[in-house]
Design a protein around this motif. Sequence first.
Motif, short mmCIF file in Angstrom:
data_model
loop_
_atom_site.label_atom_id
_atom_site.label_comp_id
_atom_site.label_asym_id
_atom_site.label_seq_id
_atom_site.Cartn_x
_atom_site.Cartn_y
_atom_site.Cartn_z
N SER A 84 0.82 -1.20 0.00
CA SER A 84 0.00 0.00 0.00
C SER A 84 0.86 1.26 0.00
O SER A 84 0.57 2.23 -0.71
CB SER A 84 -0.93 -0.01 1.22
N ALA A 85 1.93 1.23 0.80
CA ALA A 85 2.82 2.40 0.85
C ALA A 85 3.51 2.62 -0.48
O ALA A 85 3.67 3.76 -0.94
CB ALA A 85 3.85 2.21 1.96
N LEU A 86 3.93 1.53 -1.13
CA LEU A 86 4.59 1.65 -2.42
C LEU A 86 3.63 2.12 -3.51
O LEU A 86 4.03 2.83 -4.44
CB LEU A 86 5.21 0.31 -2.82
N ALA A 87 2.38 1.74 -3.39
CA ALA A 87 1.40 2.08 -4.43
C ALA A 87 0.93 3.52 -4.34
O ALA A 87 0.63 4.16 -5.36
CB ALA A 87 0.21 1.13 -4.35
N ASN A 88 0.83 4.06 -3.14
CA ASN A 88 0.28 5.41 -2.95
C ASN A 88 1.40 6.45 -2.92
O ASN A 88 1.98 6.73 -1.87
CB ASN A 88 -0.52 5.47 -1.64
N GLY A 89 1.70 7.00 -4.10
CA GLY A 89 2.74 8.02 -4.19
C GLY A 89 4.11 7.50 -3.87
O GLY A 89 4.97 8.24 -3.37
N GLY A 90 4.36 6.23 -4.15
CA GLY A 90 5.64 5.61 -3.83
C GLY A 90 6.66 5.77 -4.92
O GLY A 90 6.57 6.66 -5.78
N PRO A 91 7.67 4.89 -4.95
CA PRO A 91 8.76 4.99 -5.93
C PRO A 91 8.29 4.95 -7.38
O PRO A 91 8.88 5.63 -8.23
CB PRO A 91 9.64 3.78 -5.59
N ALA A 92 7.27 4.15 -7.67
CA ALA A 92 6.79 4.08 -9.05
C ALA A 92 6.26 5.44 -9.50
O ALA A 92 6.54 5.89 -10.62
CB ALA A 92 5.70 3.01 -9.18
#
Length: 445
Positions: free
Chosen positions: A359-367
Amino acid sequence: MPADLMQIGKSGTVAARSALDVTAQNIANANNEDYARRSVSLSEVTATGSVAFYSDSALSGVRVDQVRRMDSLFLQNQARRTGSDVARADAELSGLRNAEASVEQAGIYPAIVEFEASLSALRSDPLDGSLRAAVVENGRTLAETLRIADGALSLAGDQIRFEATSGVEQVNLASAELVRINTAIVRTRPGTSSHATLLDQRDAQLRQLSDTAGIAVSYQPSGVVNVQLGDASGPFLVQGTQAGILATTSNPDGTIAFALDGAPANPASGSLAGQAQALSAQRDIGTALDTLASQLMHQVNDAQASGVALDGSTGQPFFAGTGASDIAVVLPGGNGLATAPAGSPAVSRDTANIDALRSALANGGPASEADRILFELANAVSSRATTRDALGAIAETAQIALSRETAVDLDAEAANLVRYQRAFQASGRVIQVASDIFDTVLGLR
């Protein structure tokens, strides 16, 4: 009378031959962009004399008054200024394209997607050793792509700094050559072919200087030039027979700075200005990559610290490093992945902790950050390319206007060849007539 005719005919042949030489020189240099068209100015030769209170004058032929060089200071300044702007835009665009290639070819965004996909696959069976090993391996791949991108960006910067150093050397060489030309111009009589040749060399050096570093030029009546870096308020690069020394230094952040005779100087245009702008843009991209790497390390390591590994121990850091240049996976193996939340027993199938990481990676994360970097880079390259094309059209128009004023017109030169050849033949005929008159006088009995 025959003697006068001889003198008139001789002067005519000499003048016509000089005009033919200039015309031939024009034709030979028709494709030489450093050459300005010449023309010959002729004037009458008048003999004067007096006896007592009476004076008289008689025409005694023709002579070459001067060799005129076609010139337009306004159009030359326009051509130099617009050409300098194009050189700046080209250098900046080249640097941005190299930066874009460094980031895109490293494959950062696909590596992030693969890493997130391996986390999703692990959620389906958190006890599967191969899935855990895949997460670690994809993490290593992601860290390697970030290091590759940072290294490629650094190499692109090194290339620009090398080109800037070479450009500074060219500026100093051209400045020294201008000093030599200024000295020679003062010693050469205006209106001669030698003087015109020196002015051609002067303008060629000025164009080279303006392409490398934007300049402002002021002219003295003799043809000697003073050159200032930037605009009319900038420091003197060339002042008469004195030349300044331009130098460049690399800043800790990878950008470059310039100094003229030890004092800070900033080229306003030319390739040096574009290279400085490109390095500033690459510095910002490098900062963005470091931010991306730090964000990735922070989110993944925080998730590890808030969960437990397969044996029930507290999760250990997954990544280590200070930025994109040295990010690396330090987790020994897949069993160290903290998939379960803190307090869970060993060999737990609870995936709450890995769900929180996803969830952390998906919401405004590195991608999202990688996508933003690539989008801004592509947008910058596109806008700079549009600007460069517009400046190129303006520069081409200015160059065409200058060529119309100073370039060689082969049709006009062909007509001049016929005209001066006829003049040469006519002068030869005058000499022949004078000779015939002498023969007739000598044959009288």
